[in-house]
Design an enzyme around this catalytic site. Sequence first.
Site, PDB file in Angstrom:
ATOM      1  N   ARG A 222     -20.412  13.386  11.944  1.00 30.26           N
ATOM      2  CA  ARG A 222     -21.009  12.694  10.799  1.00 30.26           C
ATOM      3  C   ARG A 222     -22.098  11.704  11.166  1.00 30.26           C
ATOM      4  O   ARG A 222     -23.118  11.613  10.488  1.00 30.26           O
ATOM      5  CB  ARG A 222     -19.909  11.945  10.049  1.00 30.26           C
ATOM      6  CG  ARG A 222     -18.981  12.897   9.400  1.00 30.26           C
ATOM      7  CD  ARG A 222     -17.797  12.217   8.788  1.00 30.26           C
ATOM      8  NE  ARG A 222     -16.959  13.258   8.203  1.00 30.26           N
ATOM      9  CZ  ARG A 222     -15.828  13.027   7.581  1.00 30.26           C
ATOM     10  NH1 ARG A 222     -15.372  11.800   7.464  1.00 30.26           N
ATOM     11  NH2 ARG A 222     -15.131  14.017   7.077  1.00 30.26           N
TER      12      ARG A 222
ATOM     13  N   GLY B 214       0.838  -1.194   0.000  1.00 31.14           N
ATOM     14  CA  GLY B 214       0.000   0.000   0.000  1.00 31.14           C
ATOM     15  C   GLY B 214       0.868   1.237   0.000  1.00 31.14           C
ATOM     16  O   GLY B 214       1.766   1.389   0.846  1.00 31.14           O
TER      17      GLY B 214
ATOM     18  N   GLU C  60      -5.999   3.517   7.316  1.00 34.96           N
ATOM     19  CA  GLU C  60      -7.392   3.074   7.440  1.00 34.96           C
ATOM     20  C   GLU C  60      -7.487   1.557   7.641  1.00 34.96           C
ATOM     21  O   GLU C  60      -8.499   1.051   8.113  1.00 34.96           O
ATOM     22  CB  GLU C  60      -8.177   3.530   6.193  1.00 34.96           C
ATOM     23  CG  GLU C  60      -9.682   3.424   6.393  1.00 34.96           C
ATOM     24  CD  GLU C  60     -10.509   4.042   5.280  1.00 34.96           C
ATOM     25  OE1 GLU C  60      -9.990   4.884   4.521  1.00 34.96           O
ATOM     26  OE2 GLU C  60     -11.703   3.687   5.172  1.00 34.96           O
TER      27      GLU C  60
END
Length: 638
Positions: free
Chosen positions: A331, A41, A426
């Site tokens: 959120r 990644g 993440e």
Amino acid sequence: MSNLDSKVPGGPLESKWERHKFEMKLVNPANKRKFDIIVVGTGLAGAAAAASFAELGYNVKAFCFQDSPRRAHSISAQGGINAAKNYQNDGDSVWRLFYDTIKGGDYRAREANVHRLAELSNNIIDQCVAQGVPFARDYGGLLDNRSFGGALVSRTFYARGQTGQQLLLGAYGALSRQVRAGNVKMFSRREMLDVVLVDGKARGIICRNLLTGELERHAAHAVVLATGGYSNVFFLSTNAVGCNVTAIWRAHKRGALFANPCFTQIHPTCIPLHGEGQSKLTLMSESLRNDGRVWVPRQKGDKRPPDQVPDGERSYFLEERYPSYGNLAPRDIASRAAKDMCDHGLGVGETGLAVYLDFRDAIAREGEEGVAKKYGNLFQMYAKITDENPYKAPMRIYPAPHYTMGGLWVDYNLMSNVPGLFVLGEANFSDHGANRLGASALMQGLADGYFVIPYTIAGYFTGEKLPAVDTSHKAFTQGEAEVEDRVRRIMSVNGKRTSRSFHQELGHLVWEYCGMGRSDAGLKKAMARVPDLRAEFWENLKVAGSGDAFNQDLERAGRVADFLEFADLLLTDALNRTESCGGHFRVESQTEDGEARRDDANFSHVSAWEFTGVGKEPVLHKEPLVFEYAKPATRSYK
Ligand SMILES: Cc1cc2nc3c(=O)[nH]c(=O)nc-3n(C[C@H](O)[C@H](O)[C@H](O)COP(=O)(O)OP(=O)(O)OC[C@H]3O[C@@H](n4cnc5c(N)ncnc54)[C@H](O)[C@@H]3O)c2cc1C
């Protein structure tokens, strides 16, 4: 499980990281070149880590499935990155950022990690400015800030609506420098399909060369996964279409615990769905809620164009329900409020599944030019996608899957329970608890990559015996054979249904029953359907082309196969957690006014799941969460 030890250092919260850095042994600079590190990644977390390792003198092999690190999903980040610089002199501090993040995550994150993140936030800005990241500046030339949800201070640094792109260019520059210097070997268009363990430690990976179809073995002294989030389990999300769960799922199948998979984030401001043929959803950055006001008509079925609905007949529901945070409510809260409006028949647009995000007042105050300066590219994107002019009529928005707080379990050193397997960004579960606050994913990914892992990996290398291993070891042979077998199985089904169609059905199912609201009955219904869908996949899948060549259909099918396995775990975790917290809203656990009701007595822990076989009940391990400094309280933004 005996090795579920968070390794949080002792001592006062503010000095844990400093002390830990001092107490960890260092690798002699001349010895660093004896260590090989694999980084899978090269988004913000992975590129930052790979560049930092190489700068320190380690040998790095970096992998990504795109043609260039510059195409990692991180590039799509729009709104900004938090840091506790307090340039605005509005009361910010490391402590406040720590506190807001713990509270924003609904008291389901580890205090020590979050405090470290808040401390490091300031280093990140310095690092990125030194790299030349063009952060917005105020009229005097100092770095500018704006506000994001869940905070009453302005601490978000931004580069218009392209912050991720600019930060990624910075990290990519640092990485490229090391590629050129020969310290990083970059393997693009490779998909990691397995982690190889030797004597219980992560010592390599198996990957597929996506251009030739060849399988490759790579060995190292440690493996770092920075492979992003799994929001695409919902099929439609704001993530890039290629984002997937494969790398962390395969590591999970090799023994890495998966933490809090049900903690997924639904972002309130996305462009609403407009058809079944759509492959992704588009985010409208949270930064827009600095100036945009969210409303619906007070009367059900009011079909008047928005500019003909007088103020008195509009419900600015976030401002009304949460007067102190207003449109900048976090959120999870803003998403549920919007859904609530639509569920009560107050939604707007053709489908009734939208609310307005209106800039009328900001434009009256600052003019179109003033608004364009801050959000120009976002307005342009909205206009291109919807063919409507958001300067003239309010945007229409609806919540959509966006980010995954869950991920592989890691300790304070960012190491999973598998020795030598580190997880960043993440892909890990570490810092956001049950709900991530806006502008804090970039902060976490870069803190992990630039400032945490370069230290903690040295602690691992100095504390372990890591005899040389090469790729002829039988663990590599076995890993490669298993990957090959899976590819062959996928290619040999030869049925009639595309992987996209399976993915779409799975996505509908988990969105319906494990999306914004989750109930015992709904979750059980979905759990009953997923195994059948998975069985059908292996009987009726159609993949074109061949397994030993470039084949994007095969790539997609492999990822969908993993989502179909992972969905069991997502649903199991959601069913097990009978409380509501953050993004995880169990309808059975709500207050009288419809807010999430936490159950601290029974759920103040990280749920870390152990794989026992596909379709088999996973084993739950709990890491208790202890709050010494930010005492859990009912989360209120009113
Ligand atoms: C539209 C949008 C806007 C956002 N805006 C913001 C914002 O303003 N502020 C904020 O803080 N956050 C924002 N976020 C969240 C943030 O962008 C992401 O959480 C973050 O960029 C993830 O970075 P990462 O390095 O962990 O993963 P990614 O950037 O997703 O990188 C993953 C990397 O892993 C590689 N990879 C994955 N699987 C494999 C495999 N099997 N084999 C080989 N390579 C693999 C990929 O090729 C890629 O290089 C936003 C997210 C979205 C979707």
